[in-house]
Design an enzyme around this catalytic site. Structure first.
Site, PDB file in Angstrom:
ATOM      1  N   TYR A 158      48.520  51.907  51.440  1.00 51.99           N
ATOM      2  CA  TYR A 158      48.754  50.794  50.802  1.00 51.99           C
ATOM      3  C   TYR A 158      50.195  50.727  50.063  1.00 51.99           C
ATOM      4  O   TYR A 158      50.992  49.955  50.264  1.00 51.99           O
ATOM      5  CB  TYR A 158      47.733  50.285  49.764  1.00 51.99           C
ATOM      6  CG  TYR A 158      47.785  49.064  49.128  1.00 51.99           C
ATOM      7  CD1 TYR A 158      47.646  48.065  49.670  1.00 51.99           C
ATOM      8  CD2 TYR A 158      48.074  49.037  47.795  1.00 51.99           C
ATOM      9  CE1 TYR A 158      47.619  46.760  49.124  1.00 51.99           C
ATOM     10  CE2 TYR A 158      48.092  47.737  47.057  1.00 51.99           C
ATOM     11  CZ  TYR A 158      47.705  46.916  47.920  1.00 51.99           C
ATOM     12  OH  TYR A 158      47.937  45.136  47.033  1.00 51.99           O
ATOM     13  N   ASP A 159      50.187  51.885  49.203  1.00 55.29           N
ATOM     14  CA  ASP A 159      51.492  51.805  48.301  1.00 55.29           C
ATOM     15  C   ASP A 159      52.629  52.204  49.294  1.00 55.29           C
ATOM     16  O   ASP A 159      53.780  51.491  48.885  1.00 55.29           O
ATOM     17  CB  ASP A 159      51.439  53.141  47.502  1.00 55.29           C
ATOM     18  CG  ASP A 159      50.102  52.980  46.432  1.00 55.29           C
ATOM     19  OD1 ASP A 159      49.426  52.360  46.669  1.00 55.29           O
ATOM     20  OD2 ASP A 159      50.136  54.114  45.696  1.00 55.29           O
ATOM     21  N   GLY A 167      52.947  51.538  52.266  1.00 53.94           N
ATOM     22  CA  GLY A 167      53.012  50.204  53.367  1.00 53.94           C
ATOM     23  C   GLY A 167      53.962  49.262  52.699  1.00 53.94           C
ATOM     24  O   GLY A 167      54.798  48.660  53.291  1.00 53.94           O
ATOM     25  N   VAL A 202      37.092  44.123  38.233  1.00 54.63           N
ATOM     26  CA  VAL A 202      36.615  43.021  37.562  1.00 54.63           C
ATOM     27  C   VAL A 202      35.310  42.324  38.196  1.00 54.63           C
ATOM     28  O   VAL A 202      34.290  42.093  37.614  1.00 54.63           O
ATOM     29  CB  VAL A 202      37.721  41.964  37.472  1.00 54.63           C
ATOM     30  CG1 VAL A 202      37.059  40.518  36.609  1.00 54.63           C
ATOM     31  CG2 VAL A 202      38.811  42.405  36.508  1.00 54.63           C
ATOM     32  N   GLY A 226      35.831  57.583  36.111  1.00 54.70           N
ATOM     33  CA  GLY A 226      36.205  58.561  35.037  1.00 54.70           C
ATOM     34  C   GLY A 226      35.842  58.318  33.640  1.00 54.70           C
ATOM     35  O   GLY A 226      34.609  57.919  33.543  1.00 54.70           O
ATOM     36  N   ASP A 227      36.834  58.454  32.504  1.00 52.42           N
ATOM     37  CA  ASP A 227      36.116  58.421  31.129  1.00 52.42           C
ATOM     38  C   ASP A 227      36.316  56.962  30.802  1.00 52.42           C
ATOM     39  O   ASP A 227      36.194  56.461  29.671  1.00 52.42           O
ATOM     40  CB  ASP A 227      36.507  59.381  30.412  1.00 52.42           C
ATOM     41  CG  ASP A 227      38.223  59.151  30.038  1.00 52.42           C
ATOM     42  OD1 ASP A 227      38.806  58.477  30.904  1.00 52.42           O
ATOM     43  OD2 ASP A 227      38.675  60.073  29.527  1.00 52.42           O
TER      44      ASP A 227
HETATM   45  P1  NAD Z   1      42.525  39.624  49.711  1.00 53.77           P
HETATM   46  O1  NAD Z   1      42.068  40.814  50.535  1.00 53.77           O
HETATM   47  O2  NAD Z   1      41.372  38.611  49.379  1.00 53.77           O
HETATM   48  O3  NAD Z   1      43.292  38.829  50.664  1.00 53.77           O
HETATM   49  C1  NAD Z   1      44.078  39.408  51.652  1.00 53.77           C
HETATM   50  C2  NAD Z   1      43.860  38.413  52.996  1.00 53.77           C
HETATM   51  O4  NAD Z   1      44.765  39.007  54.101  1.00 53.77           O
HETATM   52  C3  NAD Z   1      42.560  38.471  53.545  1.00 53.77           C
HETATM   53  O5  NAD Z   1      42.055  36.972  53.837  1.00 53.77           O
HETATM   54  C4  NAD Z   1      42.517  39.195  54.814  1.00 53.77           C
HETATM   55  O6  NAD Z   1      41.594  38.606  55.491  1.00 53.77           O
HETATM   56  C5  NAD Z   1      44.079  38.953  55.168  1.00 53.77           C
HETATM   57  N1  NAD Z   1      44.399  39.848  56.061  1.00 53.77           N
HETATM   58  C6  NAD Z   1      44.187  41.268  55.908  1.00 53.77           C
HETATM   59  N2  NAD Z   1      44.823  41.911  56.823  1.00 53.77           N
HETATM   60  C7  NAD Z   1      45.476  40.938  57.827  1.00 53.77           C
HETATM   61  C8  NAD Z   1      46.086  40.949  58.981  1.00 53.77           C
HETATM   62  N3  NAD Z   1      46.247  42.203  59.839  1.00 53.77           N
HETATM   63  N4  NAD Z   1      46.279  40.060  59.605  1.00 53.77           N
HETATM   64  C9  NAD Z   1      46.167  38.712  58.892  1.00 53.77           C
HETATM   65  N5  NAD Z   1      45.578  38.767  58.046  1.00 53.77           N
HETATM   66  C10 NAD Z   1      45.070  39.778  57.179  1.00 53.77           C
HETATM   67  O7  NAD Z   1      43.532  40.282  48.650  1.00 53.77           O
HETATM   68  P2  NAD Z   1      44.389  39.470  47.509  1.00 53.77           P
HETATM   69  O8  NAD Z   1      43.765  39.803  46.096  1.00 53.77           O
HETATM   70  O9  NAD Z   1      44.165  37.894  47.723  1.00 53.77           O
HETATM   71  O10 NAD Z   1      45.912  39.714  47.828  1.00 53.77           O
HETATM   72  C11 NAD Z   1      46.766  38.880  48.681  1.00 53.77           C
HETATM   73  C12 NAD Z   1      47.964  39.829  48.461  1.00 53.77           C
HETATM   74  O11 NAD Z   1      48.416  40.029  47.266  1.00 53.77           O
HETATM   75  C13 NAD Z   1      48.090  41.108  49.285  1.00 53.77           C
HETATM   76  O12 NAD Z   1      49.146  41.367  50.053  1.00 53.77           O
HETATM   77  C14 NAD Z   1      47.886  41.941  48.061  1.00 53.77           C
HETATM   78  O13 NAD Z   1      48.716  43.357  48.515  1.00 53.77           O
HETATM   79  C15 NAD Z   1      48.690  41.388  47.311  1.00 53.77           C
HETATM   80  N6  NAD Z   1      48.452  41.858  45.705  1.00 53.77           N
HETATM   81  C16 NAD Z   1      47.322  41.341  45.018  1.00 53.77           C
HETATM   82  C17 NAD Z   1      47.049  41.853  44.094  1.00 53.77           C
HETATM   83  C18 NAD Z   1      45.804  41.337  43.028  1.00 53.77           C
HETATM   84  O14 NAD Z   1      45.448  41.937  41.899  1.00 53.77           O
HETATM   85  N7  NAD Z   1      45.000  40.435  43.500  1.00 53.77           N
HETATM   86  C19 NAD Z   1      47.828  42.893  43.252  1.00 53.77           C
HETATM   87  C20 NAD Z   1      48.647  43.086  43.766  1.00 53.77           C
HETATM   88  C21 NAD Z   1      49.189  42.734  45.009  1.00 53.77           C
HETATM   89  N1  UDP Z   2      37.305  51.086  38.525  1.00 52.71           N
HETATM   90  C1  UDP Z   2      36.241  51.545  37.917  1.00 52.71           C
HETATM   91  N2  UDP Z   2      34.977  50.877  38.277  1.00 52.71           N
HETATM   92  C2  UDP Z   2      34.701  50.129  39.362  1.00 52.71           C
HETATM   93  C3  UDP Z   2      36.037  49.724  40.234  1.00 52.71           C
HETATM   94  C4  UDP Z   2      37.247  50.245  39.565  1.00 52.71           C
HETATM   95  O1  UDP Z   2      35.938  52.044  36.788  1.00 52.71           O
HETATM   96  O2  UDP Z   2      33.646  49.969  40.008  1.00 52.71           O
HETATM   97  C5  UDP Z   2      38.533  51.605  37.911  1.00 52.71           C
HETATM   98  C6  UDP Z   2      39.495  52.256  38.916  1.00 52.71           C
HETATM   99  O3  UDP Z   2      39.132  53.517  38.964  1.00 52.71           O
HETATM  100  C7  UDP Z   2      40.806  51.828  38.301  1.00 52.71           C
HETATM  101  C8  UDP Z   2      40.504  50.486  37.723  1.00 52.71           C
HETATM  102  O4  UDP Z   2      39.132  50.445  37.429  1.00 52.71           O
HETATM  103  O5  UDP Z   2      41.137  52.846  37.303  1.00 52.71           O
HETATM  104  C9  UDP Z   2      41.084  49.349  38.592  1.00 52.71           C
HETATM  105  O6  UDP Z   2      40.764  49.540  39.719  1.00 52.71           O
HETATM  106  P1  UDP Z   2      40.673  48.463  41.287  1.00 52.71           P
HETATM  107  O7  UDP Z   2      40.167  48.962  42.160  1.00 52.71           O
HETATM  108  O8  UDP Z   2      40.270  47.108  40.470  1.00 52.71           O
HETATM  109  O9  UDP Z   2      42.379  48.082  41.055  1.00 52.71           O
HETATM  110  P2  UDP Z   2      43.594  49.328  41.023  1.00 52.71           P
HETATM  111  O10 UDP Z   2      44.623  48.969  39.894  1.00 52.71           O
HETATM  112  O11 UDP Z   2      43.107  50.648  40.761  1.00 52.71           O
HETATM  113  O12 UDP Z   2      44.193  49.202  42.304  1.00 52.71           O
END
Ligand code: NAD
Ligand code: UDP
Length: 310
Positions: free
Chosen positions: A143-144, A146, A186, A203-204
């Site tokens: 992910y990171d 990518g 959440v 973790g803690d």
């Molecule tokens: P999500 O998983 O709910 O939404 C991702 C969507 O992309 C889904 O509808 C999934 O079906 C679609 N998808 C995945 N792979 C695909 C592919 N190969 N082709 C077409 N569609 C595909 O996640 P989200 O929280 O809505 O995140 C949306 C975007 O925002 C993502 O790119 C994510 O990396 C970025 N983002 C979200 C957060 C967050 O906290 N929600 C934080 C950082 C970045």
């Molecule tokens: N986390 C947790 N319990 C859970 C899911 C996540 O304690 O059931 C922790 C996770 O280890 C991280 C933080 O909550 O430290 C946020 O996790 P999340 O997967 O929501 O997103 P991240 O910011 O790590 O991508």
């Protein structure tokens, strides 16, 4: 204005499609439904300006649009680690396909990047100038790295091909339409508390995150797309920082539940701290998050109650 939203059936994407339609735009939502679902969009299906296309962003596509929001990519560690090679393809090949389309049709394109580009940050809070501390071979790297490569592609298409790009780095965002089994913290804690199951603290619980309510995030994303000052990257998120234990306690304070907090092993490479420096967003977007964690949880818990038929 015609807009393509890749990943539009997901959590953030469905809110974005709704807001763009409200703003009078034509919206094409493209999704492979890996973590998204039609249910998120049912209320938009009859809208004359809305079109839903099942397609994988890894395969090339065409559309006559003015704007592209590239959100396609699973965001929860559980789902992006399910098939890590596919996650890299989605971020990298998906970015190439989306940028290629933007170049051909002259569309402006925004990349939904992430705070994960900072990895386990040694600089706190994180400004956009910080280059990050990412393990390139760990479980989160699909992910990171990518997303980091996608940012590289955005800036190379901008420099080489004059594609009109915008990049936002999104920090942890939550709200209605997250999947109950999404796996992020959440949704996990709320669902566990509602079901009377113990809250799984990894973790803690001393690691920190900063949680942004979805409405604030969508506002900043659209403002980033429509401003002319910078291509980014721009951090967007709520800068109020909580430990994960504090989050668990806040949720238990809001839900009458027999659940306890139990500790589970911390996943590898789990960032110890995360808090956005949003000075740039404040200045360029004239934006500040409005919804604090308490209000955001109050708006999110009823959604999960409904999902669970409680
Ligand atoms: P999500 O998983 O709910 O939404 C991702 C969507 O992309 C889904 O509808 C999934 O079906 C679609 N998808 C995945 N792979 C695909 C592919 N190969 N082709 C077409 N569609 C595909 O996640 P989200 O929280 O809505 O995140 C949306 C975007 O925002 C993502 O790119 C994510 O990396 C970025 N983002 C979200 C957060 C967050 O906290 N929600 C934080 C950082 C970045
Ligand atoms: N986390 C947790 N319990 C859970 C899911 C996540 O304690 O059931 C922790 C996770 O280890 C991280 C933080 O909550 O430290 C946020 O996790 P999340 O997967 O929501 O997103 P991240 O910011 O790590 O991508």
């Amino acid at each position: 204005m015609a807009t393509l939203v890749t990943g539009g059936a997901g959590f953030l994407g469905s809110h974005l499609c709704e807001r763009l339609l409200d703003n009078g735009e034509e919206v094409i939502c493209m999704d492979n439904f890996f973590t998204g679902r039609k249910k998120n969009l049912l209320h938009l299906m009859d809208h004359s300006n809305f079109e839903l296309v099942r397609h994988d962003v890894v395969d090339p596509f065409k559309a006559e649009v003015d704007r592209i929001y590239n959100l396609a990519c699973p965001a929860s560690p559980v789902y992006y680690q399910f098939n890590p090679i596919k996650t890299v393809k989605t971020s990298v090949v998906g970015a190439i396909n989306s940028l290629g389309l933007a170049k051909r049709v002259g569309a402006r394109i925004l990349q939904a990047s992430t705070s994960e580009v900072y990895g386990d940050p040694e600089v706190h809070p994180q400004p956009e100038s910080y280059r990050g501390n990412v393990n390139p071979i760990g479980l989160r790297a699909c992910y990171d790295e990518g997303k980091r490569c996608a940012e590289t592609l955005f800036f190379d298409y901008h420099r080489e091909n004059k594609v009109d790009v915008r990049v936002v780095r999104i920090f942890n965002t939550y709200g209605p339409r997250m999947l109950p089994n999404d796996g992020r913290v959440v949704s996990n804690f709320i669902v566990q508390a509602l079901k009377g199951e113990d809250l799984t603290l990894y973790g803690d619980g001393s690691q920190t995150r900063s949680f942004c309510f979805v409405d604030d995030l969508i506002e900043a994303m659209i403002r980033t797309m429509e401003q002319e000052t910078t291509v980014g990257p721009i951090n967007i998120g709520n800068p109020v920082e909580f430990t994960i234990r504090e989050l668990a306690e806040s949720i238990l304070n809001k839900i009458d539940s027999p659940s306890k907090i139990i500790e589970k092993p911390l996943p590898s490479d789990d960032p110890t701290q995360r808090k956005p420096d949003i000075s740039l967003a404040k200045q360029v977007l004239d934006w500040n998050p409005k919804v604090d964690l308490g209000d955001g949880l109050d708006r999110t818990i009823p959604y999960f109650r409904q999902c669970l038929n409680l």
